[in-house]
Write a protein that holds these residues in place. Sequence first.
Motif, PDB file in Angstrom:
ATOM      1  N   PHE A  75       0.820  -1.213   0.000  1.00 52.97           N
ATOM      2  CA  PHE A  75       0.000   0.000   0.000  1.00 52.97           C
ATOM      3  C   PHE A  75       0.857   1.267   0.000  1.00 52.97           C
ATOM      4  CE2 PHE A  75      -3.437  -2.826   1.726  1.00 52.97           C
ATOM      5  CZ  PHE A  75      -4.303  -2.662   0.661  1.00 52.97           C
ATOM      6  N   LYS A  76       2.028   1.224   0.627  1.00 49.75           N
ATOM      7  CA  LYS A  76       2.925   2.390   0.591  1.00 49.75           C
ATOM      8  C   LYS A  76       3.396   2.662  -0.833  1.00 49.75           C
ATOM      9  CE  LYS A  76       6.385   2.233   3.399  1.00 49.75           C
ATOM     10  NZ  LYS A  76       7.421   1.819   4.356  1.00 49.75           N
ATOM     11  N   SER A  77       3.660   1.616  -1.585  1.00 47.73           N
ATOM     12  CA  SER A  77       4.204   1.781  -2.931  1.00 47.73           C
ATOM     13  C   SER A  77       3.131   1.916  -4.004  1.00 47.73           C
ATOM     14  CB  SER A  77       5.125   0.602  -3.273  1.00 47.73           C
ATOM     15  OG  SER A  77       4.375  -0.592  -3.334  1.00 47.73           O
ATOM     16  N   SER A  78       1.874   1.772  -3.638  1.00 48.70           N
ATOM     17  CA  SER A  78       0.792   1.851  -4.617  1.00 48.70           C
ATOM     18  C   SER A  78      -0.305   2.802  -4.135  1.00 48.70           C
ATOM     19  CB  SER A  78       0.212   0.453  -4.848  1.00 48.70           C
ATOM     20  OG  SER A  78      -0.825   0.513  -5.790  1.00 48.70           O
ATOM     21  N   VAL A 135       3.022   7.316   5.044  1.00 49.45           N
ATOM     22  CA  VAL A 135       3.272   8.227   3.924  1.00 49.45           C
ATOM     23  C   VAL A 135       3.060   9.676   4.362  1.00 49.45           C
ATOM     24  CG1 VAL A 135       2.400   8.949   1.659  1.00 49.45           C
ATOM     25  CG2 VAL A 135       2.808   6.531   2.129  1.00 49.45           C
ATOM     26  N   GLU A 136       1.980   9.937   5.091  1.00 53.67           N
ATOM     27  CA  GLU A 136       1.726  11.297   5.574  1.00 53.67           C
ATOM     28  C   GLU A 136       2.826  11.750   6.526  1.00 53.67           C
ATOM     29  OE1 GLU A 136      -2.203  11.193   7.203  1.00 53.67           O
ATOM     30  OE2 GLU A 136      -3.153  11.280   5.232  1.00 53.67           O
ATOM     31  N   SER A 137       3.285  10.871   7.376  1.00 58.97           N
ATOM     32  CA  SER A 137       4.364  11.193   8.306  1.00 58.97           C
ATOM     33  C   SER A 137       5.648  11.540   7.556  1.00 58.97           C
ATOM     34  CB  SER A 137       4.601  10.010   9.248  1.00 58.97           C
ATOM     35  OG  SER A 137       5.752  10.207  10.020  1.00 58.97           O
ATOM     36  N   GLN A 138       5.957  10.764   6.516  1.00 62.79           N
ATOM     37  CA  GLN A 138       7.152  11.035   5.717  1.00 62.79           C
ATOM     38  C   GLN A 138       7.024  12.366   4.987  1.00 62.79           C
ATOM     39  OE1 GLN A 138       7.246   7.448   3.358  1.00 62.79           O
ATOM     40  NE2 GLN A 138       8.599   6.396   4.799  1.00 62.79           N
ATOM     41  N   ASP A 139       5.825  12.667   4.480  1.00 63.31           N
ATOM     42  CA  ASP A 139       5.591  13.942   3.808  1.00 63.31           C
ATOM     43  C   ASP A 139       5.771  15.102   4.774  1.00 63.31           C
ATOM     44  OD1 ASP A 139       5.041  12.566   1.474  1.00 63.31           O
ATOM     45  OD2 ASP A 139       2.860  12.798   1.627  1.00 63.31           O
ATOM     46  N   ASP A 140       5.222  14.973   5.986  1.00 69.53           N
ATOM     47  CA  ASP A 140       5.359  16.019   6.995  1.00 69.53           C
ATOM     48  C   ASP A 140       6.829  16.230   7.349  1.00 69.53           C
ATOM     49  OD1 ASP A 140       2.617  16.236   7.024  1.00 69.53           O
ATOM     50  OD2 ASP A 140       2.356  15.150   8.914  1.00 69.53           O
ATOM     51  N   ARG A 141       7.559  15.150   7.488  1.00 72.16           N
ATOM     52  CA  ARG A 141       8.972  15.244   7.841  1.00 72.16           C
ATOM     53  C   ARG A 141       9.762  15.935   6.731  1.00 72.16           C
ATOM     54  NH1 ARG A 141      12.953  10.671  10.299  1.00 72.16           N
ATOM     55  NH2 ARG A 141      14.767  11.997  10.326  1.00 72.16           N
ATOM     56  N   SER A 142       9.429  15.641   5.486  1.00 73.09           N
ATOM     57  CA  SER A 142      10.103  16.272   4.357  1.00 73.09           C
ATOM     58  C   SER A 142       9.896  17.776   4.352  1.00 73.09           C
ATOM     59  CB  SER A 142       9.599  15.688   3.038  1.00 73.09           C
ATOM     60  OG  SER A 142       9.932  14.335   2.926  1.00 73.09           O
TER      61      SER A 142
END
Length: 75
Positions: free
Chosen positions: A26-29, A60-67
């Motif tokens: 699900f992370k990759s799709s 994914v949202e956490s990674q986006d926020d961190r970016s």
Amino acid sequence: MRMIFLTTLLITLSACKEEAQTVDFFKSSPEARAETLSDCEIGQASKANCRNARTAQDIVESQDDRSVVEQYFGE
């Protein structure tokens, strides 16, 4: 006759069972994740897929926020 009916029923039910996808899938799709989350809202996805899709969405949202934070404040 009864045995044929029961065998057919078992095969049909096992074929309808939704295979649980992994969090990594699900992370990759994103498309599959969005579709599954939509199906979860209307109760048409398995509990395992709903849980894994939600976990993937959170990651994914956490990674986006961190970016975004790293972009403005550095590492």
